[in-house]
Write an enzyme that holds these catalytic residues in place. Sequence first.
Site, short mmCIF file in Angstrom:
data_model
loop_
_atom_site.label_atom_id
_atom_site.label_comp_id
_atom_site.label_asym_id
_atom_site.label_seq_id
_atom_site.Cartn_x
_atom_site.Cartn_y
_atom_site.Cartn_z
N ASP A 1 -39.25 -32.73 -68.57
CA ASP A 1 -37.82 -33.16 -68.51
C ASP A 1 -37.78 -34.44 -68.05
O ASP A 1 -38.39 -34.67 -66.98
CB ASP A 1 -37.35 -32.16 -67.12
N TYR B 1 -34.46 -42.37 -65.03
CA TYR B 1 -35.93 -42.23 -64.24
C TYR B 1 -36.76 -43.56 -64.38
O TYR B 1 -37.58 -43.42 -63.67
CB TYR B 1 -36.45 -40.94 -64.32
N1 LIG Z 1 -29.99 -33.38 -64.12
C1 LIG Z 1 -30.04 -33.82 -63.14
O1 LIG Z 1 -29.04 -34.56 -62.50
C2 LIG Z 1 -31.30 -33.73 -62.07
C3 LIG Z 1 -31.05 -33.89 -60.62
C4 LIG Z 1 -32.24 -33.79 -60.08
C5 LIG Z 1 -33.59 -33.26 -60.55
N2 LIG Z 1 -33.42 -33.27 -62.10
C6 LIG Z 1 -34.91 -32.75 -62.78
O2 LIG Z 1 -35.15 -31.78 -61.85
C7 LIG Z 1 -36.60 -31.99 -61.31
C8 LIG Z 1 -36.99 -31.33 -60.30
O3 LIG Z 1 -35.98 -31.76 -59.22
P1 LIG Z 1 -36.39 -32.77 -57.91
O4 LIG Z 1 -37.58 -33.68 -58.70
O5 LIG Z 1 -35.12 -33.27 -57.54
O6 LIG Z 1 -36.93 -31.80 -56.67
P2 LIG Z 1 -38.03 -30.43 -56.67
O7 LIG Z 1 -38.79 -30.31 -57.96
O8 LIG Z 1 -37.08 -29.38 -55.97
O9 LIG Z 1 -38.88 -30.94 -55.60
C9 LIG Z 1 -39.81 -32.06 -55.77
C10 LIG Z 1 -40.56 -32.22 -54.61
O10 LIG Z 1 -41.39 -30.96 -54.00
C11 LIG Z 1 -42.72 -31.30 -53.88
N3 LIG Z 1 -43.43 -30.28 -54.65
C12 LIG Z 1 -43.64 -29.83 -55.70
N4 LIG Z 1 -44.41 -28.77 -55.89
C13 LIG Z 1 -44.78 -28.37 -54.78
C14 LIG Z 1 -45.43 -27.23 -54.17
N5 LIG Z 1 -45.99 -26.39 -55.07
N6 LIG Z 1 -45.43 -26.82 -52.82
C15 LIG Z 1 -44.95 -27.90 -51.92
N7 LIG Z 1 -44.10 -29.23 -52.40
C16 LIG Z 1 -44.00 -29.40 -53.72
C17 LIG Z 1 -42.89 -32.75 -54.83
O11 LIG Z 1 -43.85 -33.62 -54.33
P3 LIG Z 1 -45.19 -33.73 -54.94
O12 LIG Z 1 -44.99 -34.44 -56.28
O13 LIG Z 1 -46.12 -34.63 -54.31
O14 LIG Z 1 -46.21 -32.38 -55.43
C18 LIG Z 1 -41.50 -33.30 -54.36
O15 LIG Z 1 -41.56 -34.04 -53.20
C19 LIG Z 1 -36.67 -33.55 -61.47
O16 LIG Z 1 -37.90 -34.10 -61.30
C20 LIG Z 1 -35.78 -33.91 -62.47
O17 LIG Z 1 -36.58 -33.82 -63.70
C21 LIG Z 1 -32.29 -33.27 -62.74
#
Ligand SMILES: NC(=O)c1ccc[n+]([C@@H]2O[C@H](COP(=O)([O-])OP(=O)(O)OC[C@H]3O[C@@H](n4cnc5c(N)ncnc54)[C@H](OP(=O)(O)O)[C@@H]3O)[C@@H](O)[C@H]2O)c1
Length: 306
Positions: free
Chosen positions: A32, A37
């Site tokens: 994604d 980004y």
């Molecule tokens: N469409 C939109 O407006 C929108 C908005 C937000 C997000 N997104 C997409 O959705 C994706 C995911 O959302 P997000 O990045 O906001 O948050 P998320 O995936 O909920 O959380 C990411 C955080 O969790 C940690 N993490 C990952 N796996 C883990 C595990 N197994 N145990 C403990 N911690 C863990 C990561 O750290 P590490 O990297 O250090 O593992 C990072 O700090 C984004 O990256 C993006 O591609 C889209």
Amino acid sequence: MPILGLGTWKSKKGEVYTAVKEAIKTGYRHIDCAAIYMNEKEIGNAIKECIEEGIVKREDLWITSKLWNNSHAKDAVIPALKKTLSDLQLDYLDLYLIHWPIPFKPQVFSAMRAEHYLSLEEMPISETWQGMESAVEQGLTRNIGVSNFSIKKLEDLISNSTIKPAVNQVEINPYFQQDAMLEFCNANNVYLTAYAPLGSSDRPAGMKGKDEPVLFEDPILNELAGKKGLSVAQIILAWIRQRGISVIPKSVNPDRLKQNLESVNIELSDEDMALIKGINKNRRFIDGSFWEVPGGPYTVQNLWDE
Ligand SMILES: NC(=O)c1ccc[n+]([C@@H]2O[C@H](COP(=O)([O-])OP(=O)(O)OC[C@H]3O[C@@H](n4cnc5c(N)ncnc54)[C@H](OP(=O)(O)O)[C@@H]3O)[C@@H](O)[C@H]2O)c1
């Protein structure tokens, strides 16, 4: 669309290349991305190398990207998509999404003041969607969809479009479960993707609310994880997948990439699912309040139509 993908928001330069390569080697087939980004070039290098090294074929990958808010004009969509394709070093995307229903003026990258925005009357979604439909017609993306759309905005789009939105990507996690959205999307052939599934704890401080609950500290999730010898993240990802929702956790850490992908093999019982249903707080981590500026056209209420 592979039900579990890799999120790349906040994955830093220098880290994201390694993370994407590691993810594809580990078995991820869905990435994604988004122009905003600011890391699509590095992701493109990682994808290209994986293809060249024979680790994966292009047709086995699902690559999503998103149109930024300053390119909502009908004629701006294709150039924005072509820039993303060039950065990702791809001929086509599998899915292109309107990132937010929040248009900016064309030269504005980050909107800070009211005059940086365009209202939805000035720049209707139906106009942006015509650009998105042209992208499919030109073979630049296989599917088009939206992100951060309310049920009302989806209804309007579905009834005013030739190509229907394939996906709505929104926040979904145990503290913001989105039952009504899931029901609407199931009834209207729109596939839901869950962002911020793990609570997005690495968001910039300015995007965090006061006294936010910490998903990873939830007692029910910890009890379930302890009982099953799994991590809290794996419990959350399995719960989302079992609701028929695709999910895109972000990680740049090889162990966490692996454990997140392994969640696709976890089966939760009806009882486990019901326990998690009970911890909903109906509270967004990413509430869109950053689009509210004095005198501007957008509020949290009119963004989510709540
Ligand atoms: N469409 C939109 O407006 C929108 C908005 C937000 C997000 N997104 C997409 O959705 C994706 C995911 O959302 P997000 O990045 O906001 O948050 P998320 O995936 O909920 O959380 C990411 C955080 O969790 C940690 N993490 C990952 N796996 C883990 C595990 N197994 N145990 C403990 N911690 C863990 C990561 O750290 P590490 O990297 O250090 O593992 C990072 O700090 C984004 O990256 C993006 O591609 C889209």
